[in-house]
Design a protein around this motif. Structure first.
Motif, short mmCIF file in Angstrom:
data_model
loop_
_atom_site.label_atom_id
_atom_site.label_comp_id
_atom_site.label_asym_id
_atom_site.label_seq_id
_atom_site.Cartn_x
_atom_site.Cartn_y
_atom_site.Cartn_z
N ASP A 101 67.42 76.18 27.06
CA ASP A 101 66.43 75.61 25.99
C ASP A 101 66.43 76.87 24.99
O ASP A 101 65.26 77.32 24.54
N SER A 102 67.69 77.26 24.42
CA SER A 102 67.71 78.43 23.72
C SER A 102 67.09 78.08 22.34
O SER A 102 67.19 76.92 21.61
N ASP A 103 66.67 79.08 21.63
CA ASP A 103 66.02 79.09 20.50
C ASP A 103 66.33 80.18 19.32
O ASP A 103 66.08 81.44 19.53
N VAL A 104 67.39 80.02 18.43
CA VAL A 104 67.82 81.21 17.51
C VAL A 104 66.81 81.08 16.58
O VAL A 104 66.48 80.11 15.89
N TYR A 105 66.27 82.25 16.18
CA TYR A 105 65.41 82.44 15.13
C TYR A 105 65.56 84.04 14.52
O TYR A 105 65.89 84.70 14.84
N LEU A 106 64.87 83.88 13.05
CA LEU A 106 64.81 85.04 12.32
C LEU A 106 63.54 85.56 12.20
O LEU A 106 62.63 84.81 11.88
N ALA A 107 63.32 86.99 12.51
CA ALA A 107 61.96 87.47 12.48
C ALA A 107 61.98 88.81 11.76
O ALA A 107 62.96 89.57 11.70
N PHE A 108 60.96 88.93 11.01
CA PHE A 108 60.61 90.31 10.35
C PHE A 108 60.44 91.49 11.36
O PHE A 108 59.91 91.34 12.39
N ASN A 109 60.45 92.66 10.81
CA ASN A 109 60.19 94.01 11.65
C ASN A 109 58.67 94.17 11.45
O ASN A 109 58.47 95.06 11.98
N LYS A 110 58.05 93.46 10.83
CA LYS A 110 56.63 93.64 10.57
C LYS A 110 55.77 92.44 10.90
O LYS A 110 56.27 91.26 10.70
N THR A 111 54.53 92.34 11.27
CA THR A 111 53.60 91.26 11.65
C THR A 111 53.17 90.58 10.35
O THR A 111 53.70 90.89 9.12
N ASN A 112 52.60 89.57 10.50
CA ASN A 112 52.02 88.56 9.41
C ASN A 112 53.18 88.01 8.56
O ASN A 112 52.87 87.78 7.52
N GLN A 113 54.34 87.60 8.87
CA GLN A 113 55.57 87.14 8.24
C GLN A 113 56.19 85.98 9.14
O GLN A 113 56.01 85.93 10.36
N ASP A 114 56.33 85.07 8.10
CA ASP A 114 56.92 83.65 8.85
C ASP A 114 57.99 84.08 9.69
O ASP A 114 59.02 84.91 9.47
N THR A 115 58.26 83.08 10.75
CA THR A 115 59.42 83.24 11.70
C THR A 115 60.46 82.07 11.26
O THR A 115 59.99 80.95 11.30
N LEU A 116 61.58 81.93 11.21
CA LEU A 116 62.60 80.94 10.64
C LEU A 116 63.35 80.44 11.99
O LEU A 116 64.17 81.17 12.61
N HIS A 117 62.79 79.59 12.67
CA HIS A 117 63.41 78.77 13.94
C HIS A 117 64.75 77.88 13.42
O HIS A 117 64.47 76.92 12.70
N LEU A 118 65.96 78.26 14.08
CA LEU A 118 66.93 77.51 13.79
C LEU A 118 67.48 76.69 14.88
O LEU A 118 68.68 75.58 14.54
N GLY A 119 66.83 76.65 16.00
CA GLY A 119 67.26 75.55 17.17
C GLY A 119 68.12 76.19 18.11
O GLY A 119 68.50 77.38 18.17
#
Length: 223
Positions: A101-119
């Motif tokens: 049930d893998s989820d590829v996502y993009l995340a910032f190196n700092k907090t309080n920023q949106d995470t982009l989930h790609l499925g």
């Protein structure tokens, strides 16, 4: 006596065959061999490529880093190693990632920023900072997801951080053959024949349209 000798010969042959099979099992020290407890099936694993991208994506004038992740919702942990597509059947790889049930996502190196989930996917073919195309003081990103399917048809997606949320500004079709000759770490600077920078401007071509030349990339501002 002859029966005993025949049985002994067969046993010796069987042992020799098993030994040869073990001797021919070559393991790359960068890989691991996983044996399923249920089926006894062997899978050769490799370390997943995780891309990153540097730029000013939130418009605060400071350098940001966006990291690619692949998270197993089954095991509740980051997927670091997965079946090697060079050494395993593609169907088995699809089943493995699906089971995780893998989820590829993009995340910032700092907090309080949106995470982009790609499925669910194996990873990304590329992750590019294409600069501030729509002149809103923020860099945009372009990427191609390595989906778990049987088609070479894919798309390049362009996103920007709009009011703190990732928003897709453009998508165009490509063929995955563009990545056949890229380096193993996939840290390319463009997508050959589909998204290229010329004279400090980005040009693109949609694989399903009939343009003979690449078109100037233009993006609208955040909605």
């Amino acid at each position: 006596m002859k029966v005993f000798q025949l049985v002994l010969l067969l046993l010796c042959f069987s042992c020799s065959k098993a030994d040869k099979k073990l001797n021919n099992l070559k393991v790359n020290f960068n890989d691991t061999i996983n044996i399923s407890k249920e089926t006894g099936e062997k899978k050769s694993f490799h370390k997943l490529e995780k891309l990153f991208c540097i730029g000013d994506f939130d418009g605060d004038g400071k350098r940001d880093t966006i990291f690619q992740h692949n998270f197993s919702k089954l095991k509740k942990e980051e997927i670091e190693n997965a079946p090697d597509p060079v050494k395993n059947e593609w169907e088995d790889i699809i089943k493995w990632f699906t089971k995780q049930d893998s989820d590829v996502y993009l995340a910032f190196n700092k907090t309080n920023q949106d995470t982009l989930h790609l499925g669910t996917a194996q990873g990304l073919y590329c992750l590019l900072n294409i600069g501030d195309i729509n002149f809103d003081s923020k860099d945009e990103i372009a990427f191609v997801v390595d989906y778990l399917d049987f088609s070479n048809l894919n798309s390049c997606k362009i996103y920007s951080l709009c009011n703190g949320k990732w928003v897709e500004l453009k998508q165009f079709n490509i063929n995955e053959s563009a990545f056949d000759f890229t380096s193993t770490n996939m840290m390319s600077s463009d997508i050959k024949n589909y998204l290229e920078k010329k004279d400090n401007k980005w040009f693109y071509k949609d694989n399903l349209q009939n343009e003979s030349e690449m078109q100037l990339l233009k993006l609208s501002k955040c909605p």
